[in-house]
Design a protein around this motif. Structure first.
Motif, PDB file in Angstrom:
ATOM      1  N   ALA A   1       0.832  -1.205   0.000  1.00  0.00           N
ATOM      2  CA  ALA A   1       0.000   0.000   0.000  1.00  0.00           C
ATOM      3  C   ALA A   1       0.867   1.255   0.000  1.00  0.00           C
ATOM      4  CB  ALA A   1      -0.932  -0.010   1.211  1.00  0.00           C
ATOM      5  N   ARG A   2       1.944   1.246   0.788  1.00  0.00           N
ATOM      6  CA  ARG A   2       2.861   2.392   0.824  1.00  0.00           C
ATOM      7  C   ARG A   2       3.456   2.657  -0.553  1.00  0.00           C
ATOM      8  NH1 ARG A   2       8.148   1.967   4.495  1.00  0.00           N
ATOM      9  NH2 ARG A   2       6.733   2.398   6.216  1.00  0.00           N
ATOM     10  N   GLN A   3       3.739   1.576  -1.286  1.00  0.00           N
ATOM     11  CA  GLN A   3       4.371   1.694  -2.600  1.00  0.00           C
ATOM     12  C   GLN A   3       3.362   1.818  -3.743  1.00  0.00           C
ATOM     13  OE1 GLN A   3       6.756  -1.878  -2.500  1.00  0.00           O
ATOM     14  NE2 GLN A   3       8.433  -0.860  -1.416  1.00  0.00           N
ATOM     15  N   GLY A   4       2.068   1.849  -3.409  1.00  0.00           N
ATOM     16  CA  GLY A   4       1.037   2.008  -4.420  1.00  0.00           C
ATOM     17  C   GLY A   4       0.895   0.809  -5.351  1.00  0.00           C
ATOM     18  N   ARG A   5       1.044  -0.380  -4.803  1.00  0.00           N
ATOM     19  CA  ARG A   5       0.913  -1.594  -5.618  1.00  0.00           C
ATOM     20  C   ARG A   5       0.121  -2.635  -4.840  1.00  0.00           C
ATOM     21  NH1 ARG A   5       4.137  -5.437  -3.558  1.00  0.00           N
ATOM     22  NH2 ARG A   5       5.829  -4.765  -2.195  1.00  0.00           N
ATOM     23  N   ARG A   6      -0.181  -3.742  -5.528  1.00  0.00           N
ATOM     24  CA  ARG A   6      -0.892  -4.860  -4.891  1.00  0.00           C
ATOM     25  C   ARG A   6       0.088  -5.999  -4.646  1.00  0.00           C
ATOM     26  NH1 ARG A   6      -6.479  -4.636  -5.353  1.00  0.00           N
ATOM     27  NH2 ARG A   6      -7.257  -3.064  -6.793  1.00  0.00           N
ATOM     28  N   ILE A   7      -0.209  -6.824  -3.664  1.00  0.00           N
ATOM     29  CA  ILE A   7       0.570  -8.036  -3.444  1.00  0.00           C
ATOM     30  C   ILE A   7       0.236  -9.014  -4.566  1.00  0.00           C
ATOM     31  CG2 ILE A   7       0.931 -10.021  -1.935  1.00  0.00           C
ATOM     32  CD1 ILE A   7       0.251  -8.282   0.424  1.00  0.00           C
TER      33      ILE A   7
END
Length: 199
Positions: free
Chosen positions: A153-159
């Motif tokens: 979330a911090r990096q603006g992506r999904r797992i």
């Protein structure tokens, strides 16, 4: 120097000077993770990919003055930041790639690795090198001060399902590298996987 190695040096080198100020509240999480390694006075431990050395003070506290603390990182600027922060007093700093550590086989009791696994160009080979330097029965802590979901979330992506740190991926990766996972914790507040070096 491999392209992966050069890229990592450039990435972390550009961020070294303000790395600690970007994450000022991580100290307690590092100390708690180090405590779970179960180190004793006189033990020998490596902080692999030590960066600015945030784990070095709690590692030194755990092994005492009779123990040995090594901090290895491939980015000179990160090691310079560790020295500026005064953490060079807590451990011996090595400019070294975890793919080829200048450490005798089976000479350490434990390895602490914060944020390292996501940056390994050859995870199984690199984890095998960490196993090489640890005695049978020694321990490995793979740590991050926030969990996978919070970091994504911090990096603006999904797992993604291929995330190395996902338990179904990490357990066999460690097993193929000479480690047996003993615990796995992935929550918002931290990620911590502990493993024991197989004989």
């Amino acid at each position: 120097m491999s392209d992966d190695h050069k890229h990592l040096q450039e990435f972390f080198g550009a961020r070294a000077a303000d790395w600690d100020s970007r994450f000022p509240d991580d100290g307690p999480a590092y100390a708690a993770a180090v405590a779970e390694l179960g180190l004793r006075a006189g033990d020998r431990v490596l902080d692999a990919g030590c960066g600015t050395g945030r784990a070095l003070p709690p590692l030194r506290g755990a092994v005492g003055r009779s123990g040995v603390v090594l901090g290895a990182d491939a980015t000179p600027a990160m090691l310079e930041a560790a020295v500026r922060a005064g953490r060079g007093h807590d451990g011996h700093l090595l400019l070294a790639d975890v793919a080829a550590l200048p450490v005798r086989s089976e000479s350490l009791d434990a390895v602490f690795a914060a944020g390292l696994i996501a940056h390994l160009p050859q995870p199984e080979v690199n984890l095998r090198e960490l196993a090489r330097v640890v005695r049978p029965g020694g321990t490995l802590a793979l740590f991050h001060p926030i969990g996978r979901a919070a970091l994504a979330a911090r990096q603006g992506r999904r797992i993604t399902p291929d995330d190395l740190r996902a338990e179904p991926n990490l357990r066999p990766l460690l097993a193929g590298s000479g480690w047996r996972m003993t615990s796995y914790d992935d929550e918002d507040a931290r990620f911590l996987a502990l493993a024991v070096r197989e004989s």
